[in-house]
Write an enzyme that holds these catalytic residues in place. Structure first.
Site, PDB file in Angstrom:
ATOM      1  N   ASP A   1     -35.291  59.790  72.237  1.00 55.46           N
ATOM      2  CA  ASP A   1     -35.370  60.017  70.978  1.00 55.46           C
ATOM      3  C   ASP A   1     -37.082  60.708  70.998  1.00 55.46           C
ATOM      4  OD1 ASP A   1     -36.031  59.551  68.158  1.00 55.46           O
ATOM      5  OD2 ASP A   1     -34.271  57.985  68.153  1.00 55.46           O
TER       6      ASP A   1
ATOM      7  N   HIS B   1     -36.232  64.192  71.457  1.00 51.16           N
ATOM      8  CA  HIS B   1     -36.236  64.921  70.158  1.00 51.16           C
ATOM      9  C   HIS B   1     -37.538  65.634  69.843  1.00 51.16           C
ATOM     10  CE1 HIS B   1     -32.973  62.149  68.598  1.00 51.16           C
ATOM     11  NE2 HIS B   1     -32.528  62.593  69.742  1.00 51.16           N
TER      12      HIS B   1
END
Length: 477
Positions: free
Chosen positions: A281, A304
């Site tokens: 993430d 991310h």
């Protein structure tokens, strides 16, 4: 007689000041020496043992600890090193060493300049615990060995699904060392495992624990350690301040869900630097209530990227200001630097700078998304967190999908957005690309700009929605 007492009182006062100063210097020097000794030792040893989101807290700044300081120890013991092996830990990676760690912590907490030692060449299985203060100043948790979380999801009590090791009400505290904190999160990442537990137990929240969490703590340093394979977020700071994270490594697989590297919430005066973060993430996630944050010299990927938000979920107030992100290398991530907000929120994001960002095969290097939705479909709403004073300077490298995506709210435009020296080329590894998208964003651009369409991305003069944006900013003052 009174005149005779005055020189004596002055002498005693000077004497006490000298003792306090000498003690403080000795304490800091001893801490530095212990850290250097640990790093030197780690270069030569080999492991002998082969066994190997969030509760909603208050939106307010860190409150003072509700309990008093522990009794002061006037004469320090022979050693300020509290080795968990001396408190009954086995270090075999199988036996539960939680009680030994808690006992060592409680003993060290009462002594100034104490160190809780997790020695090298051992692996310690630790159940979910809280290590709390307030403690005497300059407490150190020296992690040179390996700390292991329970690997089986079913062995975790549901009350511990928020975090694994929780640090609470600490001041002037350091975690350092050459060791590893291993969340052993692979079973948590498997949806079948989590669904199995949820079917067996009622009212279990749909979440996974953070590896290391700090709550209501101040003057915190985390350096040199490795944090790997957390069930969810690896390192989190809630309602805290004056945080320094230096030279750490965070690692989990690209497909491990929601495994943010470092997560900040309601935390101010933060510096995150010279670290390597790869996860499933956001490498760094910055949430509401954060200000005066600098993130620099970070290698990010997979993951991310560096994200601000999501903010304003369920029409909540979100306030973020004075954020600097610079000298970042982002490789093989979904995004480079991103601001994401939910529709319907209120508040503001202002004074944000992204500079000297090197991207390589990043899907979308620059993104503002005010229509963020983590479901299949979200309801359209008119309100939005106001975004202003955002600078993108020297964002250079390759993208695999789209160079820039600025999707600002229809009702609350993004204002004072600067695009300076943006050089983003399509990656030769990919073929299908999208054009730059810019919607309801105002500001100025400055060459060089690649692709050239970026020059037309920002509107020069803002129109409707400006008064709404200003009113949102006032909420956060």
């Amino acid at each position: 007689m009174k005149r005779d007492k005055i020189p004596l009182l002055v002498f005693l006062l000077v004497f006490l000041v000298l003792i306090f100063t000498t003690f403080s210097i000795t304490c800091v020097d001893a801490r530095k020496h212990h850290s250097k000794k640990s790093r030197s030792h780690s270069k030569h040893h080999k492991h002998r043992n082969d066994n190997g989101n969030n509760a909603r807290d208050s939106q307010n700044p860190p409150a003072p600890a509700p309990t008093p300081l522990p009794p002061y120890v006037p004469y320090p013991p022979k050693s300020t090193i509290f080795d968990v092996l001396s408190f009954g830990a086995k270090g075999d990676g199988v036996s539960d060493d939680s009680k030994a760690l808690i006992a060592a912590w409680e003993a060290a907490c009462r002594v100034p300049c104490a160190t809780v030692e997790i020695p090298s060449e051992f692996k310690f299985l630790i159940e979910p615990i809280t290590l709390q203060g307030p403690c005497m100043p300059h407490l150190v948790l020296q992690i040179d060995g390996t700390i292991l979380a329970p690997p089986e999801v079913g062995s975790w009590p549901k009350s511990s699904w928020f975090q694994w090791i929780n640090f609470k009400w600490l001041h002037n505290f350091t975690i350092q060392g050459t060791g590893t904190v291993d969340g052993q999160g692979s079973n948590w990442w498997s949806l079948s495992q989590v669904h199995y537990i949820q079917k067996r137990s009622k009212n279990i929240p749909n979440m996974k624990p953070t590896a290391l969490r700090f709550y209501a703590s101040y003057d915190i340093t985390v350096r040199n350690i490795r944090i790997i394979n957390s069930p969810q977020c690896h390192l989190k700071f809630d309602n805290s301040g004056k945080v320094n994270v230096t030279n750490i490594t965070i690692s989990s697989p690209e497909n491990s869900p929601n495994t943010d590297g470092i997560h900040l919430q309601n935390t101010q005066d933060v510096e995150i630097q010279h670290s390597n973060i790869g996860c499933g993430d956001d490498c760094v996630s910055i949430q509401t209530g954060c200000s005066n944050v600098r993130v620099h010299h970070i290698n990010c990927g997979p993951g991310h990227g560096i994200s601000l938000g999501g903010l304003g979920k369920e029409k909540s107030v979100a306030c973020v200001s004075n954020l600097v992100v610079d000298n970042i290398s982002v490789q093989n991530t979904l995004y480079g630097v991103r601001i994401k907000t939910w529709q319907g929120g209120i508040g503001s994001v202002k004074n944000v700078s992204f500079s000297n960002i090197q991207v390589s095969d990043v899907k979308v290097p620059i993104m503002i998304d005010q229509y963020y939705c983590d479901k299949h479909k979200c309801k359209n709403q008119t309100g939005a967190v106001a975004i202003s004073g955002v600078t993108y300077n020297q964002i250079i490298g390759t993208y695999s999908v789209q160079p820039i995506h600025l999707a600002c709210s229809n009702n609350v435009p993004c204002t004072d957005v600067d695009l300076i020296d943006i050089q983003l080329n399509p990656s030769p590894k990919y073929r299908s690309f999208q054009q730059a998208l810019c919607w309801n964003s105002y500001g100025k651009s400055q060459a060089p700009l690649v692709p050239s369409s970026i020059d037309y991305c920002l509107r020069r003069h803002s129109g409707s929605g400006m008064e709404t944006a200003k009113s949102h900013e006032n909420i956060c003052q």
